[in-house]
Scaffold this active site. Structure first.
Site, PDB file in Angstrom:
ATOM      1  CG  HIS A  12       8.061  50.249  20.135  1.00  0.00           C
ATOM      2  ND1 HIS A  12       8.261  50.235  18.774  1.00  0.00           N
ATOM      3  CD2 HIS A  12       8.967  49.365  20.632  1.00  0.00           C
ATOM      4  CE1 HIS A  12       9.226  49.395  18.474  1.00  0.00           C
ATOM      5  NE2 HIS A  12       9.659  48.845  19.588  1.00  0.00           N
ATOM      6  CG  HIS A  59       9.209  43.655  19.060  1.00  0.00           C
ATOM      7  ND1 HIS A  59       8.373  44.590  18.511  1.00  0.00           N
ATOM      8  CD2 HIS A  59      10.278  44.323  19.543  1.00  0.00           C
ATOM      9  CE1 HIS A  59       8.915  45.803  18.677  1.00  0.00           C
ATOM     10  NE2 HIS A  59      10.058  45.661  19.283  1.00  0.00           N
ATOM     11  CG  HIS A 192      16.726  50.312  23.012  1.00  0.00           C
ATOM     12  ND1 HIS A 192      16.384  50.945  21.830  1.00  0.00           N
ATOM     13  CD2 HIS A 192      15.935  49.208  23.079  1.00  0.00           C
ATOM     14  CE1 HIS A 192      15.426  50.257  21.226  1.00  0.00           C
ATOM     15  NE2 HIS A 192      15.137  49.184  21.947  1.00  0.00           N
ATOM     16  CD  GLU A 239      12.936  48.901  18.372  1.00  0.00           C
ATOM     17  OE1 GLU A 239      12.524  47.770  18.647  1.00  0.00           O
ATOM     18  OE2 GLU A 239      12.789  49.878  19.150  1.00  0.00           O
TER      19      GLU A 239
HETATM   20 FE   LIG Z   1      11.126  47.362  19.987  1.00  0.00          FE
END
Ligand SMILES: [Fe+2]
Length: 286
Positions: A12, A59, A192, A239
Site C-alpha cells: 500500500h 500511519h 521494506h 506490516e
Molecule cells: Fe505502510
C-alpha cells in the site's frame, strides 16, 4: 448466511497513490506492479463481493503515537480520508456496514480480544490505495469493515496473535445471518525499511518464504517473533501482520490463485496475492 469468498493482499505504499493520480499504469517503472492487478480485477468481477473486511495499519491519520490501540475495529457508516501529507489526492469516502462491524466486535470480545471500537474513524492510504487498486472505477461496489493493527509502536502483536485475530473474525463472519459475499483484505509489506542504516532494505528470500507458507501452512510463520520479522523483513516489513490476519479469516480450504511480486516499488518489495476460500472447513480454536 455470510460466505467468505477469499482474500486479497497487497502493498500500500503512498507512491502508488501518486502514480495512480498521474495515470502511470503503463509507465515502464510501474507496469510490473499495476499489471499484477489485471487478475485481481477479473477475480473481483467474477466473485462480486458485497463487503470487504480490511486489515491494515494506520500511519498517523487516525491514531498517533500518543494513543495507539493494538487492534481497532471500525463501526461507522462511512469512513473518510484526509490529507496525509504524501502528495496524494484526498480519497473519496468509503461506505461502512455498522451491523456487520458490531457483529464482529461482539464476537471478538467474546473471544477475549480487547479491541478498540471506533464509531468515527478516518482511514488512510493503507485502505484507500488498495481499494483504488482493486476497483479503479468511479464507484466502489463494496462496503468495508476496517480493522487496524498496530505495526508502528512497539510492542507489536505477534504473528500468532494476528493469525488468531483473523481466525476469530472468520468465525464471526461465518455466523453472520445475512446473505453477504465477504472478502478479506490484508494490506502493507512486503519487506521494506524506511529509515536508519538499513533504509532501502528488502529481502526477496524471506518474502518468498512468507508467501509460500501463508496459503497452506500459516502456522509455521508464527515461529517468527516480531524481532525476527524486523530482522528479516525490515522495520516496516512487519506490516505483514495484516497479511497474517487476512489469512486467518479464511476458514476453508485456501488456494493461492494469483501472485505478483516486483522489486522495488518506491523502496518496497511490492506483492499482490489472491486467495480463494474453498469448502472444507479447517476451523481452529482461537
Ligand atoms: Fe505502510
Amino acid at each position: 448466511m455470510a460466505k467468505i469468498i477469499g482474500g486479497v493482499a497487497t502493498t500500500h505504499v503512498p507512491a502508488i497513490g501518486k502514480a495512480i493520480a498521474d495515470k502511470k499504469f503503463n509507465d515502464p517503472y510501474w507496469r510490473p506492479f499495476f499489471g499484477g492487478f489485471d487478475y485481481v480485477h477479473y477475480w473481483l468481477a467474477r466473485e462480486k463481493p458485497d463487503v470487504a473486511v480490511v486489515f491494515y495499519n494506520d500511519h498517523g491519520l487516525n491514531f498517533f503515537l500518543d494513543k495507539l490501540p493494538t487492534f481497532a475495529v471500525g463501526a461507522a457508516s462511512e469512513y473518510r480520508n484526509e490529507d496525509e501529507g504524501w502528495g496524494i489526492p484526498v480519497s473519496r469516502s468509503i461506505a461502512g456496514d455498522p451491523a456487520l462491524s458490531w457483529h464482529i466486535i461482539n464476537a471478538l470480545v467474546a473471544d477475549e480480544f480487547d479491541i478498540t471500537m471506533c464509531q468515527d474513524m478516518l482511514i488512510d492510504h493503507a485502505v484507500t490505495i488498495p481499494m483504488t487498486l482493486m476497483w479503479p472505477g468511479e464507484k466502489w461496489p463494496v462496503k468495508i469493515v476496517p480493522i487496524s493493527i498496530n505495526t508502528v509502536q512497539h510492542p507489536l502483536p505477534s504473528m500468532k496473535r494476528c493469525l488468531k485475530l483473523g481466525r476469530s473474525v472468520g468465525r464471526a463472519l461465518e455466523s453472520y445471518p445475512q446473505d453477504l459475499r465477504v472478502m478479506v483484505v490484508g494490506t502493507g509489506g512486503l519487506s521494506h525499511q524506511l529509515d536508519g542504516k538499513r533504509a532501502g532494505f528488502v529481502n526477496k528470500e524471506f518474502d518468498s518464504l512468507c508467501m509460500d507458507a501463508l496459503a497452506g501452512d500459516p502456522d509455521t510463520l508464527t515461529l517468527y517473533s516480531i524481532h525476527d520479522v524486523v530482522e528479516e523483513a525490515g522495520a516496516q516489513g512487519v506490516e505483514f501482520l495484516n497479511w497474517m490476519a487476512m489469512r486467518g479469516a479464511l476458514t476453508g480450504r485456501v488456494t493461492e490463485v494469483h501472485r505478483n511480486y516486483h522489486i522495488p516499488i518506491s523502496n518496497t518489495a511490492a506483492a499482490t496475492v489472491v486467495y480463494e476460500n474453498g469448502d472444507g472447513a479447517e476451523r481452529r480454536a482461537a
